[in-house]
Design a protein around this motif. Structure first.
Motif, PDB file in Angstrom:
ATOM      1  N   PHE C 416       1.247  -1.576   0.170  1.00 33.22           N
ATOM      2  CA  PHE C 416       0.295   0.355  -0.106  1.00 33.22           C
ATOM      3  C   PHE C 416       0.709   1.332  -0.041  1.00 33.22           C
ATOM      4  CE2 PHE C 416      -3.640   2.335   0.927  1.00 33.22           C
ATOM      5  CZ  PHE C 416      -3.377   3.441   1.577  1.00 33.22           C
ATOM      6  N   VAL C 417       1.735   1.318   0.766  1.00 30.51           N
ATOM      7  CA  VAL C 417       2.750   2.125   0.784  1.00 30.51           C
ATOM      8  C   VAL C 417       3.214   2.580  -0.317  1.00 30.51           C
ATOM      9  CG1 VAL C 417       5.197   2.909   2.336  1.00 30.51           C
ATOM     10  CG2 VAL C 417       3.217   1.872   2.941  1.00 30.51           C
ATOM     11  N   LEU C 418       3.717   1.614  -1.336  1.00 28.73           N
ATOM     12  CA  LEU C 418       4.374   1.980  -1.883  1.00 28.73           C
ATOM     13  C   LEU C 418       3.654   2.535  -3.338  1.00 28.73           C
ATOM     14  CD1 LEU C 418       7.262  -1.506  -2.670  1.00 28.73           C
ATOM     15  CD2 LEU C 418       7.460   0.479  -2.715  1.00 28.73           C
ATOM     16  N   LEU C 419       2.330   1.788  -3.141  1.00 30.52           N
ATOM     17  CA  LEU C 419       1.486   2.381  -4.402  1.00 30.52           C
ATOM     18  C   LEU C 419       0.929   3.409  -4.431  1.00 30.52           C
ATOM     19  CD1 LEU C 419      -0.630  -0.851  -5.305  1.00 30.52           C
ATOM     20  CD2 LEU C 419       0.984  -0.072  -6.541  1.00 30.52           C
ATOM     21  N   SER C 420       0.714   3.921  -3.142  1.00 30.52           N
ATOM     22  CA  SER C 420       0.546   5.440  -2.395  1.00 30.52           C
ATOM     23  C   SER C 420       1.526   6.059  -2.705  1.00 30.52           C
ATOM     24  CB  SER C 420      -0.312   5.651  -1.465  1.00 30.52           C
ATOM     25  OG  SER C 420       0.684   5.158  -0.171  1.00 30.52           O
ATOM     26  N   SER C 421       2.170   6.408  -2.835  1.00 32.84           N
ATOM     27  CA  SER C 421       3.347   6.467  -2.657  1.00 32.84           C
ATOM     28  C   SER C 421       3.190   7.211  -4.166  1.00 32.84           C
ATOM     29  CB  SER C 421       4.763   6.603  -2.219  1.00 32.84           C
ATOM     30  OG  SER C 421       5.411   5.872  -3.161  1.00 32.84           O
ATOM     31  N   SER C 422       4.064   6.323  -5.077  1.00 36.48           N
ATOM     32  CA  SER C 422       4.199   5.820  -7.007  1.00 36.48           C
ATOM     33  C   SER C 422       2.827   7.664  -7.122  1.00 36.48           C
ATOM     34  CB  SER C 422       3.434   4.857  -7.397  1.00 36.48           C
ATOM     35  OG  SER C 422       4.699   4.195  -7.084  1.00 36.48           O
ATOM     36  N   LEU C 423       1.333   7.205  -6.115  1.00 35.86           N
ATOM     37  CA  LEU C 423       0.615   7.966  -6.853  1.00 35.86           C
ATOM     38  C   LEU C 423       0.810   9.060  -6.704  1.00 35.86           C
ATOM     39  CD1 LEU C 423      -3.303   6.030  -5.508  1.00 35.86           C
ATOM     40  CD2 LEU C 423      -2.159   6.663  -7.863  1.00 35.86           C
ATOM     41  N   LEU C 424       1.485   9.943  -5.795  1.00 36.50           N
ATOM     42  CA  LEU C 424       1.991  10.763  -4.759  1.00 36.50           C
ATOM     43  C   LEU C 424       2.409  11.316  -5.796  1.00 36.50           C
ATOM     44  CD1 LEU C 424       2.038  10.084  -1.065  1.00 36.50           C
ATOM     45  CD2 LEU C 424       0.622  12.387  -1.829  1.00 36.50           C
ATOM     46  N   ASN C 425       3.915  10.673  -6.224  1.00 39.71           N
ATOM     47  CA  ASN C 425       4.773  11.219  -7.097  1.00 39.71           C
ATOM     48  C   ASN C 425       3.996  11.415  -8.337  1.00 39.71           C
ATOM     49  OD1 ASN C 425       6.727   9.880  -5.275  1.00 39.71           O
ATOM     50  ND2 ASN C 425       7.255   8.180  -6.862  1.00 39.71           N
ATOM     51  N   ALA C 426       3.211  11.041  -8.845  1.00 38.09           N
ATOM     52  CA  ALA C 426       2.821  11.511 -10.083  1.00 38.09           C
ATOM     53  C   ALA C 426       2.156  12.414  -9.860  1.00 38.09           C
ATOM     54  CB  ALA C 426       1.062  10.238  -9.998  1.00 38.09           C
ATOM     55  N   ALA C 427       1.348  13.473  -8.231  1.00 36.08           N
ATOM     56  CA  ALA C 427       0.414  13.830  -7.888  1.00 36.08           C
ATOM     57  C   ALA C 427       1.570  14.785  -8.617  1.00 36.08           C
ATOM     58  CB  ALA C 427       0.264  14.110  -7.025  1.00 36.08           C
ATOM     59  N   TYR C 428       2.744  15.211  -8.095  1.00 31.69           N
ATOM     60  CA  TYR C 428       3.884  16.361  -7.858  1.00 31.69           C
ATOM     61  C   TYR C 428       4.735  16.326  -9.057  1.00 31.69           C
ATOM     62  CZ  TYR C 428       7.352  12.855  -6.226  1.00 31.69           C
ATOM     63  OH  TYR C 428       8.379  12.010  -5.087  1.00 31.69           O
ATOM     64  N   PHE C 429       5.000  15.515  -9.356  1.00 31.90           N
ATOM     65  CA  PHE C 429       5.110  15.700 -11.412  1.00 31.90           C
ATOM     66  C   PHE C 429       4.913  16.327 -12.596  1.00 31.90           C
ATOM     67  CE2 PHE C 429      10.192  15.095 -10.011  1.00 31.90           C
ATOM     68  CZ  PHE C 429       9.726  13.901  -9.052  1.00 31.90           C
ATOM     69  N   MET C 430       3.649  15.042 -12.762  1.00 30.01           N
ATOM     70  CA  MET C 430       2.526  15.716 -13.793  1.00 30.01           C
ATOM     71  C   MET C 430       2.150  16.831 -14.023  1.00 30.01           C
ATOM     72  SD  MET C 430       3.023  13.484 -15.866  1.00 30.01           S
ATOM     73  CE  MET C 430       4.676  12.703 -15.375  1.00 30.01           C
ATOM     74  N   PRO C 431       1.750  17.446 -13.222  1.00 28.50           N
ATOM     75  CA  PRO C 431       1.420  18.859 -13.241  1.00 28.50           C
ATOM     76  C   PRO C 431       2.340  19.666 -13.071  1.00 28.50           C
ATOM     77  CG  PRO C 431       1.016  18.269 -10.844  1.00 28.50           C
ATOM     78  CD  PRO C 431       1.651  17.087 -11.232  1.00 28.50           C
ATOM     79  N   VAL C 432       4.168  19.917 -13.403  1.00 29.11           N
ATOM     80  CA  VAL C 432       4.633  21.079 -14.187  1.00 29.11           C
ATOM     81  C   VAL C 432       4.916  20.011 -15.550  1.00 29.11           C
ATOM     82  CG1 VAL C 432       7.541  20.551 -13.744  1.00 29.11           C
ATOM     83  CG2 VAL C 432       5.596  20.432 -11.598  1.00 29.11           C
ATOM     84  N   VAL C 433       5.229  18.577 -15.097  1.00 23.93           N
ATOM     85  CA  VAL C 433       5.898  19.173 -17.182  1.00 23.93           C
ATOM     86  C   VAL C 433       4.478  19.222 -18.128  1.00 23.93           C
ATOM     87  CG1 VAL C 433       5.706  16.633 -18.377  1.00 23.93           C
ATOM     88  CG2 VAL C 433       6.619  16.870 -16.620  1.00 23.93           C
ATOM     89  N   TYR C 434       2.715  19.130 -17.436  1.00 19.53           N
ATOM     90  CA  TYR C 434       2.022  19.401 -18.318  1.00 19.53           C
ATOM     91  C   TYR C 434       1.689  21.003 -18.369  1.00 19.53           C
ATOM     92  CZ  TYR C 434      -3.020  19.225 -19.343  1.00 19.53           C
ATOM     93  OH  TYR C 434      -4.278  19.609 -20.499  1.00 19.53           O
ATOM     94  N   ARG C 435       1.565  21.696 -17.283  1.00 18.22           N
ATOM     95  CA  ARG C 435       1.954  23.078 -17.119  1.00 18.22           C
ATOM     96  C   ARG C 435       2.520  24.402 -18.119  1.00 18.22           C
ATOM     97  NH1 ARG C 435       0.014  23.873 -11.828  1.00 18.22           N
ATOM     98  NH2 ARG C 435       2.207  24.227 -10.416  1.00 18.22           N
ATOM     99  N   ALA C 436       3.739  22.846 -17.826  1.00 24.41           N
ATOM    100  CA  ALA C 436       5.485  23.373 -18.624  1.00 24.41           C
ATOM    101  C   ALA C 436       4.478  23.451 -20.698  1.00 24.41           C
ATOM    102  CB  ALA C 436       5.971  22.412 -18.767  1.00 24.41           C
ATOM    103  N   PHE C 437       4.110  22.103 -20.938  1.00 22.67           N
ATOM    104  CA  PHE C 437       3.446  21.601 -22.675  1.00 22.67           C
ATOM    105  C   PHE C 437       2.635  22.240 -22.468  1.00 22.67           C
ATOM    106  CE2 PHE C 437       7.331  19.595 -23.987  1.00 22.67           C
ATOM    107  CZ  PHE C 437       7.781  19.180 -23.117  1.00 22.67           C
ATOM    108  N   PHE C 438       1.443  22.408 -21.901  1.00 24.67           N
ATOM    109  CA  PHE C 438       0.126  22.471 -21.920  1.00 24.67           C
ATOM    110  C   PHE C 438      -0.062  23.855 -21.341  1.00 24.67           C
ATOM    111  CE2 PHE C 438       0.127  20.086 -24.906  1.00 24.67           C
ATOM    112  CZ  PHE C 438       0.585  17.769 -24.263  1.00 24.67           C
TER     113      PHE C 438
END
Lengths: 130, 496, 492
Positions: C416-438
């Protein structure tokens, strides 16, 4: 009670040594004049010299210089003489004590030349205000 | 020739001292070379002596051919062979390194300074090599008197500090003499080995107990063991540079040797640990010394005084190690004599080099020194790492043995004190490193090439400093051989 | 399994120490950079030359000196050490190229000092990788702490001074205060410090003492960023970006984690730890760090600080994996050493490139930057995929094995820890990339024309991003080395 008297009077040399040692230490610590401290140190060292010399003494023995008898022979009997070794050792210790005194006097002269006083509290005051 | 090494090591500097003080009247420039030759010969003979002891075992030398216990005998085994080599070699290195300091600080008195320098070494080597208790006192006083005079040659507070040191030191020496007196009364002999054979039957006598205590207190005063250390910061802190870096690394360590020699050879391990039961209290006192030295050092604003309190702490290491009562602890103590002498010399040489260029050792005057004196500061970092105890410098390995010994003996307070001291040393040294590293870039982010001018000390100072710093690492890496070949045999001999 | 005697490990360590005088004495900057590259290439070649021997299942040993009875300064190259050494050595070359672009782009001062201490830091890193026992590891660990101090405090301003102090306090304080006593106690108990396949503490201590020693070691190696001794990592972000990239994404932090992995496998051994049920302790400590770090990363605006907290979390993945004490978990953890290194270094390189090209440090100022620096942000995107653990990047492989490891060890909480932290990782990385490109058009901060950072700043992240993807398809030699290491630990 008699034990106590024996302990005090019988070992009077040790007691004297202790008294001198304490006088010397007192002078070194309590006196403010540098020369008086030096003299105290000398008294302290002298007490130890006295200690050594006194332990060599024997009842009824004489000073360790070979006695020549009338027939030009020499009395070589260890029991007749007091132990010369502590005297020899203390000759060295006296020399050490004198040299220490000399070095200390030289340092005191140097201090006097700079501070114009030999009182410890005045010197410290001068040093603190530097 | 070879059999007379023990005598030569002491007598050669002695003769040279008189030659130097005579030559000083005629031609001043000859003083330094003569001292160099005298000390160099002594150092060379020490190394040869150590090699001799390594091949043929314990050496007994009779002064003037008189048999002991009537005559004075010099007794050389691994312990004093090792320490005498360290003392003479380090004094030699210091001589070369502080030459410019001497000409700067005490110009007219060079002749006197160098002859006192040689006499100091005579005293120390005599203490180390002798096998006679009273002879040790005489040479102890020779070393002490010359050190009082060397320190008193300085300016400012130096004469007063030297006089204070004189008073305390004389009391210490006299206590030792008193102890020897008690031993003489009970055993009738002054020869160390002879006394050692006579003592076991006398363990119950009060006089022997008092003898031990007096000798110990006397040695403790001379080695600045807390709380008898009050003379050290002033005496070493205000001494002229060359005198400070000669006396600081050597005098106190030689006194630790005296103590170890008394415990191991004269009074025997049984007496010290079993009869007197002094092991535990002494280890506690040493832990206190370590902590006190570290804490006092933290409050110092002057670099040299900080070093002086570090010395007090290091003496605590050695005393604690000696009194742990096991092989690892005593190995650590003896190893630390060697290591601490080198580390302290390195520190004081760095201070001397810095003083030569900046004439001030207050901590806030050390700003930006990394840029101005890179080599000196690099050596400073090396000795700092050694004192903190970072491998592979030698300081780590003596700490290793001391901690090992502490764990084995169950003295966890001592181990905790050692770790505390390491952490405090980190703070002490990195505070200095920080001040000297952050010079002019305090408030702005520097760009472009750095504008500082490199103003290093002359090569005669830097080369010895570099040799000693590299020696820290080399001695560290060779710890295994040193312990196995030089220290373990001594301890085995004495039943450790 | 043979043990071969060869001086190669020592030379691999010494190469960068020996190049230091050459660096100091170079008169021209290009000569100096040339020497750095030469040393890096020689080091990598030496490391790779030992690779075939290790892959065959043998080990290389070299003893320098026996310093205390029973312990020598000794090098041993085995599968785990080789894995770490390959990562470090290969990334040094790339980072040196990046450093040239970055340092020259900003006209930094004291560049010689920078390259000198970089070389020393790499020397220490390889030394840690090839350590045969705890003493040698401690030696090079301390050497690394000291060699990186001038790098962290490179700017020599007030901020650097306070960060430097924090760095030293956390790292030297823990290593002297926690690791040293624990190491001495281990020596006291067993008389040796050599890493053994089933740990050298086997049979020498009881559960309580083992637990205390384990905790001392885990918190003592503060370079691994385990909370609460993680404070130095965000503070060390004041360093120039190449320093942050190589050292705090790869060398320093991985040394910390590697040391803990060595402790778990070589000092305690998986059997001892499962017998005393201490694996759960390790995993719990790691999980706390993972979750808290990921949460803090969410709230960061400064890009490098966000990456720092992401690193703290990712490091604990490695420890979590090894703490599971199951073969797949340990494989996953060791593999993650490599995968995270390549992924994270890409991200840091991009952060530095953005700073060189635009002077921007905060995420909020990077809206729409993808239009201006497409290559950089593209590499950033690939790097973040690797950290989140999505195919087709190498990070997916290591996460996959970590997940399998939790299933193998029957530890559902940690899954559970592994999966939830992957979600958190996505939560802080993806917005950066998205906002940079779109970016929404009215919020775009940059014009549309492409204006990348200099080539030396853009090239390296693209290369490491490419390697991250390549590792998904071909994870050798790291995968093979990790499996071999696990088999060795299992009592080969």
């Amino acid at each position: 009670m008699s034990d106590l008297i024996v302990a005090v009077l019988g070992k009077y040399n040790y007691w004297l040594c202790i008294v001198l040692m304490m006088i010397g230490l007192y002078a070194m610590i309590a006196k403010k004049n540098l020369i008086k401290k030096l003299v105290g140190m000398n008294i302290f060292q002298t007490s130890i010299i006295l200690f050594y010399v006194s332990i060599g003494c024997k009842k009824g023995a004489t000073i360790p210089i070979l006695e020549h008898r009338a027939d030009h022979s020499v009395l070589v009997d260890a029991a007749h003489y007091i132990n010369p070794l502590p005297h020899v050792l203390m000759l060295t210790a006296i020399v050490v004590s004198v040299s220490t005194f000399g070095v200390a006097l030289a340092l005191a002269i140097k201090i006097y030349r700079k501070h114009k006083t030999l009182e410890e509290d005045e010197i410290l005051m001068q040093l603190r205000s530097e | 020739m070879m059999e007379h090494y023990p005598a030569f090591i002491v007598i050669v500097p002695f003769l040279f001292a008189f030659v130097v003080s005579g030559v000083a009247w005629i031609k001043k420039e000859l003083c330094f070379p003569l001292t160099l030759v005298g000390l160099g010969l002594s150092a060379w003979f020490s190394v040869c002596l150590l090699r001799q002891v390594a091949t043929t075992g314990v050496l007994k030398y009779r002064m003037g051919g008189w048999e002991t216990p009537w005559g004075i005998g010099y007794h050389v085994d691994y312990l004093n062979g090792l320490v005498v080599t360290v003392v003479t070699v380090l004094a030699f290195i210091n001589l070369i390194a502080t030459r410019k300091n001497v000409t700067e600080e005490t110009p007219e008195k060079e002749g006197a300074f160098y002859s006192l320098y040689l006499l100091f070494i005579v005293g120390l080597t005599g203490i180390l090599l002798t096998g006679d208790l009273f002879n040790l006192y005489v040479l102890l006083e020779v070393a002490s008197l010359t050190s009082y005079a060397l320190i008193g040659m300085g300016s400012g507070r130096a004469p007063m500090s030297a006089l204070n040191y004189l008073f305390v030191g004389t009391v210490g020496g006299c206590f030792y003499l008193l102890g020897v007196g008690y031993l003489y009364i009970m055993t009738g002999s002054l020869n160390m080995a002879d006394v050692a054979t006579l003592l076991p039957k006398l363990y119950n006598s009060n006089a022997i107990v008092m003898a031990f205590i007096f000798c110990m207190v006397g040695a403790s005063i001379k080695m600045a063991f807390f709380p008898l250390h009050m003379w050290l910061p002033n005496a070493y802190g205000f001494a002229p540079t060359a005198a400070g870096s000669l006396i600081a690394p050597l005098m106190t360590k030689v006194m630790v040797y005296v103590l170890i020699r008394l415990i191991l050879t004269v009074f025997s391990v049984d007496f010290a640990f079993v009869v007197m039961k002094m092991g535990d209290p002494m280890v506690w006192m040493s832990s206190l010394a370590i902590v006190a030295g570290a804490v006092f050092a933290l409050s110092q604003k002057n670099l040299k005084r900080m070093f002086c309190y570090i010395i007090v702490s290091e003496i605590g290491y050695m005393m604690g190690g000696a009194w742990l009562g096991n092989n690892a602890g005593m190995t650590g103590a003896i190893l630390h004599i060697l290591n601490d002498a080198i580390m302290t010399l390195c520190l004081f040489l760095c201070a001397g080099s810095i003083y030569y260029r900046t004439h001030g050792l207050e901590l806030d005057r050390l700003k930006g020194l990394f840029l101005k004196m890179p080599v000196t500061m690099a050596c400073f970092v090396a000795s700092a790492l050694s004192i903190i105890g970072v491998p592979p410098t030698c300081g780590f390995f003596s700490k290793w043995y001391l901690i090992s010994g502490g764990l084995q003996a169950g003295q966890y307070g001592f181990v905790a004190a050692l770790l505390f001291s390491s952490l405090v040393n980190v703070v002490l040294f990195f505070r200095v490193i920080e001040i000297s590293y952050y010079g002019d870039f305090e408030t702005h982010h520097g760009h472009g090439s750095s504008p500082a001018v490199v103003m290093e000390s002359p090569a005669s100072m830097l080369v010895p400093l570099l040799i000693v710093s590299i020696g820290l690492v080399v001695v560290g890496l060779y710890t295994g051989s040193i312990v196995n070949h030089l220290i373990a045999p001594i301890l085995m001999q004495h039943g450790f | 399994m043979e043990t071969i005697l060869s001086i190669k490990p020592l030379i691999a360590v010494l190469v960068s120490i020996c190049v230091v005088p050459l660096l100091v004495l170079s008169k021209k900057a290009n000569v100096r950079e040339g020497w750095t590259f030469a040393a890096a290439i020689v080091k990598l070649l030496l490391v790779l030359s030992m690779l075939p021997v290790i892959l065959k299942g043998n080990q290389i040993v070299y003893t320098l000196a026996e310093v205390v009875p029973g312990v020598a300064i000794r090098f041993r190259v085995d599968a785990l050490g080789m894995l770490f050494a390959c990562v470090a050595a290969s990334l040094w070359i790339i980072t040196s190229a990046y450093s040239i672009g970055y340092m020259r782009g900003l006209d930094e001062h004291s560049q010689t000092r920078y390259y000198v201490f970089f070389a020393l830091a790499l020397s220490a890193t390889i030394g840690v990788a090839f350590s045969a026992n705890l003493l040698t590891l401690y030696l090079f660990y301390e050497m690394l702490s000291l060699a990186t101090y001038p790098l962290v405090t490179h700017h020599q301003d007030k901020e650097a001074r306070t960060s430097g102090r924090k760095y030293l306090t956390y790292i030297l304080g823990t290593s002297i205060g926690l690791v040293l006593p624990a190491m001495m106690v281990c020596y006291h108990l067993t008389g040796t410090l050599e890493f053994a396949s089933q740990g050298f503490l086997a049979g020498a201590c009881n559960r309580g003492l083992a637990a205390v020693l384990l905790v001392f070691f885990i918190f003592g190696f503060a370079k691994a960023g385990i909370m609460p001794f993680h404070g130095w990592l965000p503070a060390a972000m004041v360093a120039p970006t190449p320093v942050s990239a190589l050292l705090h994404a790869v060398a320093v932090v991985k040394v910390g984690v590697f040391s803990i992995v060595r402790i778990i496998t070589g000092v305690f051994g998986t059997e001892l730890l499962s017998e005393f049920n201490l694996g759960v302790v390790i995993c719990t400590i790691a999980s706390v760090t993972i979750i808290v770090a990921s949460l803090i990363a969410l709230s960061q605006d400064n890009l490098k600080r966000m990456l720092a907290f992401s690193t703290i979390g990712q490091l604990s993945y490695i420890i979590l994996g090894v703490g599971l004490l199951s073969p797949k978990g340990i494989t996953g953890g060791m593999l993650h050493i490599a995968m995270h290194a390549f992924g994270k270094i890409t991200l840091f390189f991009c952060a530095g490139a953005i700073f060189v090209a635009t002077g921007k440090r905060n995420i909020s100022e990077m809206v729409g930057i993808g239009r201006r620096m497409p290559w950089t942000m593209g590499a950033f995107f690939v790097g973040s995929l690797s950290i989140i653990g999505l195919p087709p990047t190498g990070g997916f492989l290591s996460k996959w094995y970590l997940v399998l490891g939790t299933l193998e060890a029957n530890q559902m909480t940690f899954l559970f820890v592994l999966l939830s932290s992957s979600l958190l990782n996505a939560a802080y990385f993806m917005p950066v990339v998205y906002r940079a490109f779109f970016p929404p058009p009215e919020k775009a901060m940059f014009e549309n024309k492409i204006q990348e950072a200099p080539l030396f700043c853009v090239g390296p992240p693209v290369i490491t991003a490419f390697i991250s993807v390549a590792l998904f398809f071909y994870p050798e030699p790291f995968f093979r080395l990790a499996s071999m290491a696990v088999r060795f630990i299992g009592g080969n």
